[in-house]
Structure formats: structure tokens, C-alpha cells
Design an enzyme around this catalytic site. Structure first.
Site, short mmCIF file in Angstrom:
data_model
loop_
_atom_site.label_atom_id
_atom_site.label_comp_id
_atom_site.label_asym_id
_atom_site.label_seq_id
_atom_site.Cartn_x
_atom_site.Cartn_y
_atom_site.Cartn_z
N GLN A 100 0.85 -1.20 0.00
CA GLN A 100 0.00 0.00 0.00
C GLN A 100 0.88 1.24 0.00
O GLN A 100 0.39 2.36 -0.07
CB GLN A 100 -0.89 0.02 1.25
CG GLN A 100 -1.87 -1.14 1.31
CD GLN A 100 -2.40 -1.33 2.72
OE1 GLN A 100 -3.41 -0.76 3.10
NE2 GLN A 100 -1.70 -2.10 3.53
N ASN A 101 2.18 1.05 0.11
CA ASN A 101 3.08 2.19 0.22
C ASN A 101 3.36 2.81 -1.14
O ASN A 101 3.51 2.10 -2.13
CB ASN A 101 4.40 1.76 0.88
CG ASN A 101 4.18 1.25 2.28
OD1 ASN A 101 3.11 1.49 2.86
ND2 ASN A 101 5.14 0.55 2.84
N HIS A 118 -1.69 1.35 -4.19
CA HIS A 118 -2.10 2.75 -3.97
C HIS A 118 -1.31 3.73 -4.83
O HIS A 118 -1.38 4.93 -4.62
CB HIS A 118 -1.97 3.13 -2.49
CG HIS A 118 -3.03 2.48 -1.64
ND1 HIS A 118 -3.02 2.51 -0.27
CD2 HIS A 118 -4.14 1.78 -1.98
CE1 HIS A 118 -4.07 1.85 0.20
NE2 HIS A 118 -4.77 1.40 -0.81
N CYS A 129 -5.03 12.99 -20.74
CA CYS A 129 -4.79 11.82 -21.60
C CYS A 129 -4.47 10.55 -20.80
O CYS A 129 -4.40 9.46 -21.37
CB CYS A 129 -3.69 12.10 -22.62
SG CYS A 129 -2.02 12.16 -21.92
N CYS A 146 1.50 17.91 -18.73
CA CYS A 146 1.85 16.73 -19.53
C CYS A 146 2.69 17.11 -20.75
O CYS A 146 2.35 18.06 -21.47
CB CYS A 146 0.53 16.08 -19.97
SG CYS A 146 0.74 14.61 -20.97
N THR A 187 0.76 -2.86 8.61
CA THR A 187 -0.46 -2.18 8.13
C THR A 187 -1.53 -2.23 9.20
O THR A 187 -1.67 -3.23 9.91
CB THR A 187 -0.98 -2.78 6.80
OG1 THR A 187 -2.20 -2.09 6.44
CG2 THR A 187 -1.23 -4.27 6.86
N ASN A 212 3.77 -6.47 13.40
CA ASN A 212 3.31 -5.10 13.66
C ASN A 212 3.77 -4.73 15.08
O ASN A 212 3.98 -5.62 15.92
CB ASN A 212 1.77 -5.03 13.57
CG ASN A 212 1.26 -3.62 13.32
OD1 ASN A 212 1.51 -2.71 14.11
ND2 ASN A 212 0.55 -3.43 12.23
N GLU A 214 1.91 -3.35 17.12
CA GLU A 214 0.75 -3.52 18.02
C GLU A 214 -0.28 -4.43 17.35
O GLU A 214 -0.19 -4.69 16.16
CB GLU A 214 0.13 -2.16 18.35
CG GLU A 214 -0.37 -1.41 17.13
CD GLU A 214 -0.78 0.03 17.43
OE1 GLU A 214 -0.34 0.61 18.43
OE2 GLU A 214 -1.59 0.55 16.63
P1 OAD Z 1 -1.33 3.15 8.81
O1 OAD Z 1 -0.64 4.41 9.17
O2 OAD Z 1 -2.80 3.10 8.83
O3 OAD Z 1 -0.81 1.97 9.74
C1 OAD Z 1 0.55 1.75 9.97
C2 OAD Z 1 0.68 0.45 10.74
O4 OAD Z 1 2.05 0.20 10.93
C3 OAD Z 1 0.05 0.48 12.14
O5 OAD Z 1 -0.70 -0.70 12.36
C4 OAD Z 1 1.25 0.55 13.08
O6 OAD Z 1 1.01 -0.11 14.31
C5 OAD Z 1 2.29 -0.19 12.26
N1 OAD Z 1 3.68 0.18 12.55
C6 OAD Z 1 4.20 1.40 12.85
N2 OAD Z 1 5.53 1.35 12.98
C7 OAD Z 1 5.89 0.06 12.73
C8 OAD Z 1 7.13 -0.63 12.70
N3 OAD Z 1 8.28 0.00 12.94
N4 OAD Z 1 7.12 -1.94 12.40
C9 OAD Z 1 5.95 -2.60 12.14
N5 OAD Z 1 4.75 -2.00 12.17
C10 OAD Z 1 4.71 -0.69 12.44
O7 OAD Z 1 -0.76 2.73 7.36
P2 OAD Z 1 -1.36 1.73 6.29
O8 OAD Z 1 -1.96 0.53 6.93
O9 OAD Z 1 -0.31 1.52 5.27
O10 OAD Z 1 -3.38 5.39 1.56
O11 OAD Z 1 -2.51 2.61 5.68
C11 OAD Z 1 -3.20 2.20 4.55
C12 OAD Z 1 -3.45 3.38 3.64
O12 OAD Z 1 -4.10 4.42 4.34
C13 OAD Z 1 -2.19 4.05 3.12
O13 OAD Z 1 -1.66 3.40 1.98
C14 OAD Z 1 -2.65 5.42 2.79
C15 OAD Z 1 -3.52 5.71 3.98
O14 OAD Z 1 -4.50 6.64 3.81
C16 OAD Z 1 -3.08 6.31 0.59
O15 OAD Z 1 -2.32 7.24 0.75
C17 OAD Z 1 -3.78 6.08 -0.67
#
Ligand code: OAD
Length: 241
Positions: A100-101, A118, A129, A146, A187, A212, A214
Site C-alpha cells: 500500500q506504500n 495505492h 490523456c 503533460c 499495516t 506489527n 501492536e
Molecule cells: P497506517 O498508518 O494506517 O498503519 C501503519 C501500521 O504500521 C500500524 O498498524 C502501526 O502499528 C504499524 N507500525 C508502525 N511502525 C511500525 C514498525 N516499525 N514496524 C511494524 N509495524 C509498524 O498505514 P497503512 O496501513 O499503510 O493510503 O494505511 C493504509 C493506507 O491508508 C495508506 O496506503 C494510505 C492511507 O490513507 C493512501 O495514501 C492512498
């Protein structure tokens, strides 16, 4: 440690591995997450910056926000977790990385089979275009246009209220249905459709491991929960040869 060895040996014996990553894997490289204590969505309103309406209303503001994030990400490097996944891809018979990154750090580390569901902050898309191209400028010229049709360029990012590329969804769902092991790294598990990938893989019989700092809504679904930083935990799961 017994748990870690059990997971490592499972990973080394299966033929099909899928990895789903989120902002937490890049947190150890210094890239801000979205929902943590210092998360971006705690300080900024997503609806002002990451929606098609926001871009229509104020494209300069939206591009300024992406320029700021480009500046942060440009100087960051992949960490031990990204590198461990590169090694895993080399060892595995079948390996798919779904992220998702948008920061491009998996590719910078050397991962090959990546689906960026994403989008990518280093790509632009023409609002007229549809042409998608790389642009590594930091900062990018505001407002960028563009080269082919002079239409206004936008970040090639999936914003709130927008659909993912159907081909990416299909590739991801196929991967979830066929993988033997799914690693879910960093995530929050609340943004769809990625959130549902975990239950799909589990339902199809995959052995699912969550890494994770947490517990998350996925934790109760998975086979193993490893609580710790991605850069500490992921390298422990990969064979060292
Ligand atoms: P979040 O910011 O929602 O969640 C980050 C997750 O990483 C959390 O569950 C944290 O506990 C965990 N975390 C933080 N530090 C960590 C570490 N050092 N090691 C392991 N885990 C860790 O991010 P995403 O789940 O990626 O969309 O969010 C999903 C989408 O929401 C993103 O791609 C973004 C956002 O809006 C767009 O920008 C399109």
C-alpha cells in the site's frame, strides 16, 4: 524464539509466498505512517489533500503537500525489513509483494515482483490523456503539465473515494487465493480492499503471519502475531544463506 524458528522453517519449505506491506515497514526508514501517534492523518485532513475533490478545488495545495512528502521520502533509504524481503524473493519459488506504500522503497531495495496498489509518489498521471510517467524532481514544478498533451498532471496515487486499478485488485486477489504463506507487515488493516486480503488468504488456506508493533483488527484472524518493529522482526524470518 521457538515461534520465530517455526515460522522461518514454514517459510523456507513452501513454494508460494505473498507479502502485504503498509506504512509500518517504512516507519523504520523514517517515513511517517498515516494513523500512528505522529501519523499524517493526525496532523492533516485527508479530505483537504488526498481526494479528487481537493485536487479540483486547490491543485496547488495538493501538489505542495506531495512536494513536502517527496522531500521527506527522497532522502530515506530501505531498512533491514525491505532488504530481507529482497532476499526472500530470491529464495522463494513464487513470490508476490503487494504494497500500500507509495514511497518506492521496496523497488529501491531491489524487490522485483511488486504491485503498488495505492500508486507511487514518484509517478504522475495526466488528468486529460491518462499518461503515467516517472518524475523524480524534488520539488516538482507547480503546476506540472503533460509533455504529450499539456494537460494538468496529478500524483499517480489512489485517493480516498477512488477505485483501485482492477488489474491490481485481480493480481492481489489471485495471490491471496493461491499463496501458501502470507506475511502482513506494518499495516493497520483498516483500509479496504487491502484489509480484506488477509481474510481472503486465510479463508483459502494460507498460513498467515502478522508483523506489527501492536495488535490490529487482523490479529485475531491470523495464525501468528509477531509484535515488534518490522526492521527487527522480518530479517529473523528469512534464511541467512
Ligand atoms: P497506517 O498508518 O494506517 O498503519 C501503519 C501500521 O504500521 C500500524 O498498524 C502501526 O502499528 C504499524 N507500525 C508502525 N511502525 C511500525 C514498525 N516499525 N514496524 C511494524 N509495524 C509498524 O498505514 P497503512 O496501513 O499503510 O493510503 O494505511 C493504509 C493506507 O491508508 C495508506 O496506503 C494510505 C492511507 O490513507 C493512501 O495514501 C492512498
Amino acid at each position: 524464539m521457538e515461534k520465530i524458528s517455526r515460522i522461518r522453517s514454514r517459510i523456507s519449505t513452501v513454494s508460494s509466498i505473498v507479502v502485504l506491506t503498509g506504512a509500518g515497514i517504512s516507519a523504520d526508514s523514517g517515513v511517517p505512517t498515516f494513523r500512528g501517534e505522529d501519523g499524517l492523518w493526525r496532523r492533516f485532513r485527508a479530505e483537504d489533500l488526498a481526494t479528487p475533490e481537493a485536487f479540483r478545488r486547490d491543485p496547488v495545495l495538493v501538489w505542495e503537500w506531495y512536494n513536502w512528502r517527496r522531500e521527506i521520502i527522497a532522502i530515506k533509504n530501505p531498512n533491514a525489513a525491505h532488504h530481507a524481503l529482497v532476499k526472500l524473493e530470491r529464495q522463494a519459488r513464487s513470490f508476490t509483494l503487494i504494497t500500500q506504500n507509495v514511497d518506492g522503497l521496496h523497488a529501491k531495495a531491489g524487490s522485483k515482483n511488486i504491485t503498488e496498489i495505492h500508486g507511487n509518489i514518484w509517478k504522475t498521471r495526466c488528468t486529460v490523456c491518462g499518461d503515467v510517467s516517472h518524475n523524480f524532481d524534488v520539488p516538482i514544478t507547480i503546476l506540472p503539465h503533460c509533455k504529450k498533451c499539456n494537460g494538468l498532471l496529478r500524483p499517480h496515487i489512489v485517493w480516498f473515494g477512488e477505485s483501485l486499478d482492477p488489474a491490481d485488485i485481480k493480481r492481489s486477489m489471485d495471490a491471496m487465493h493461491t499463496c501458501e504463506v502470507l506475511l502482513v507487515i506494518g499495516t493497520s488493516g483498516i483500509v479496504q480492499p487491502a484489509a480484506s486480503f488477509v481474510s481472503t488468504a486465510k479463508g483459502a488456506g494460507a498460513y498467515v503471519v502478522e508483523i506489527n508493533i501492536e495488535e490490529t483488527p487482523n490479529s485475531y484472524l491470523v495464525d501468528e502475531v509477531l509484535v515488534g518493529r518490522a526492521s527487527d522482526v522480518v530479517p529473523l524470518l528469512i534464511n541467512r544463506d
